[in-house]
Write a protein that holds these residues in place. Structure first.
Motif, PDB file in Angstrom:
ATOM      1  N   ILE A  39       0.830  -1.213   0.000  1.00  0.00           N
ATOM      2  CA  ILE A  39       0.000   0.000   0.000  1.00  0.00           C
ATOM      3  C   ILE A  39       0.861   1.258   0.000  1.00  0.00           C
ATOM      4  O   ILE A  39       0.388   2.338   0.346  1.00  0.00           O
ATOM      5  N   ASP A 138      -0.169   9.845   5.831  1.00  0.00           N
ATOM      6  CA  ASP A 138      -0.480   8.589   5.122  1.00  0.00           C
ATOM      7  C   ASP A 138      -0.498   7.430   6.117  1.00  0.00           C
ATOM      8  O   ASP A 138       0.171   6.423   5.918  1.00  0.00           O
ATOM      9  N   LYS A 141      -6.349   6.273   8.598  1.00  0.00           N
ATOM     10  CA  LYS A 141      -7.172   7.389   8.111  1.00  0.00           C
ATOM     11  C   LYS A 141      -8.199   7.865   9.140  1.00  0.00           C
ATOM     12  O   LYS A 141      -8.670   8.991   9.074  1.00  0.00           O
ATOM     13  N   ASP A 164      -2.854  11.546   1.843  1.00  0.00           N
ATOM     14  CA  ASP A 164      -3.089  10.475   0.861  1.00  0.00           C
ATOM     15  C   ASP A 164      -4.451   9.823   1.089  1.00  0.00           C
ATOM     16  O   ASP A 164      -5.038   9.899   2.176  1.00  0.00           O
ATOM     17  N   ASN A 165      -4.950   9.192   0.043  1.00  0.00           N
ATOM     18  CA  ASN A 165      -6.109   8.276   0.131  1.00  0.00           C
ATOM     19  C   ASN A 165      -7.403   8.974   0.540  1.00  0.00           C
ATOM     20  O   ASN A 165      -8.161   8.452   1.367  1.00  0.00           O
TER      21      ASN A 165
HETATM   22 MG    MG Z   1      -1.501   5.902   1.352  1.00  0.00          MG
END
Ligand code: MG
Ligand code: SAH
Ligand code: DHB
Length: 222
Positions: A39, A138, A141, A164-165
């Motif tokens: 990931i 990152d 979350k 990120d994400n």
């Molecule tokens: Mg990420």
């Protein structure tokens, strides 16, 4: 089908613009051997982060979520000789692989890798008087609201914060999501939408790692 094409286009871009890089390949191979989840950011995304850090003239970088250090290598390579990156990782096993990867490419001296929950490390960094020019978020979350708030406390005016994400194949739209990671990123967007100190946008991405996105923005005067 779409995923195959996104992956092929990423291979095309990488083939044209990212020269062969045995150090990064070796890091990914060590991650795989150690059983780490794949990931990490993609190569094209890693170079994007590297270029953003250079554009920001970053000498002090904070990364939250190291994994095996793949993104850490890209970011550390953006630093001048006297630059430093602090990277925070919860899992000792991930941190051990990252340490080997970073030392293996000769970047060890530039990287301050701290093991433990990021929300415990961040107040310590503040006590130490740390100030950052670039922050890459990152990690888990669900804690993105806290990470954005800490990033804003620890960043200088003019710093860049990247998260990120933030799209997760569109799952970010689900206000009733039972997934705490989606709820956490949605709360991060809520905080950002009322936050005058962070002039931000988010860009959706497709590629080798699917459909996702980065939020990023500039830290403004209070
Ligand atoms: Mg990420
Ligand atoms: N930035 C990496 C990928 C990070 S994956 C890259 O692109 O190469 C997310 C990482 O965050 C995982 O290694 C996970 O163990 C770590 N993490 C999860 N919860 C955390 C926490 N509370 N504090 C710090 N790191 C955490
Ligand atoms: C995943 C991807 C990421 O970039 C990350 O930081 C965490 C999880 C995933 O695809 O599951």
């Amino acid at each position: 089908m779409a995923q195959d094409l996104w992956g092929e286009v990423d291979d095309y871009i990488t083939g044209k613009l990212l020269p062969a890089d045995p150090a990064l390949d070796a890091a990914l191979a060590r991650n795989r051997e150690a059983g780490l989840p794949a990931i990490d950011v993609s190569p094209a995304q890693g170079k994007f982060l590297h270029l953003l850090a250079r554009l920001a003239g970053a000498k002090a970088i904070l990364e939250i979520g190291t994994l095996g250090g793949y993104s850490t290598i890209w970011l550390a390579r953006a630093l001048p000789n006297d630059g430093r990156i602090v990277t925070l990782e919860y899992e000792p096993a991930h941190a051990a692989v990252a340490r080997r990867n970073l030392d293996g490419v000769g970047l060890g001296a530039k990287v301050d890798l701290r093991v433990g929950p990021a929300l415990e490390a961040l107040p310590l960094l503040e006590k130490e008087g740390a100030v950052f020019d670039f922050v890459f978020v990152d990690a888990d979350k669900r804690n993105n609201p806290g990470y954005l708030q800490w990033a804003l406390r620890l960043a200088r005016v003019g710093a860049v914060i990247v998260i990120d994400n933030v799209v997760r194949r569109g799952a970010i739209l689900d206000s009733a999501s039972a997934d705490p990671d989606i709820a956490g990123t949605r709360r991060m967007f809520e905080i950002a939408s009322g936050e005058k100190r962070w002039s931000a946008t988010a860009i959706q991405t497709v590629g080798a790692k699917g459909w996702d996105g980065f939020a990023f923005g500039l830290v403004e005067q209070a």
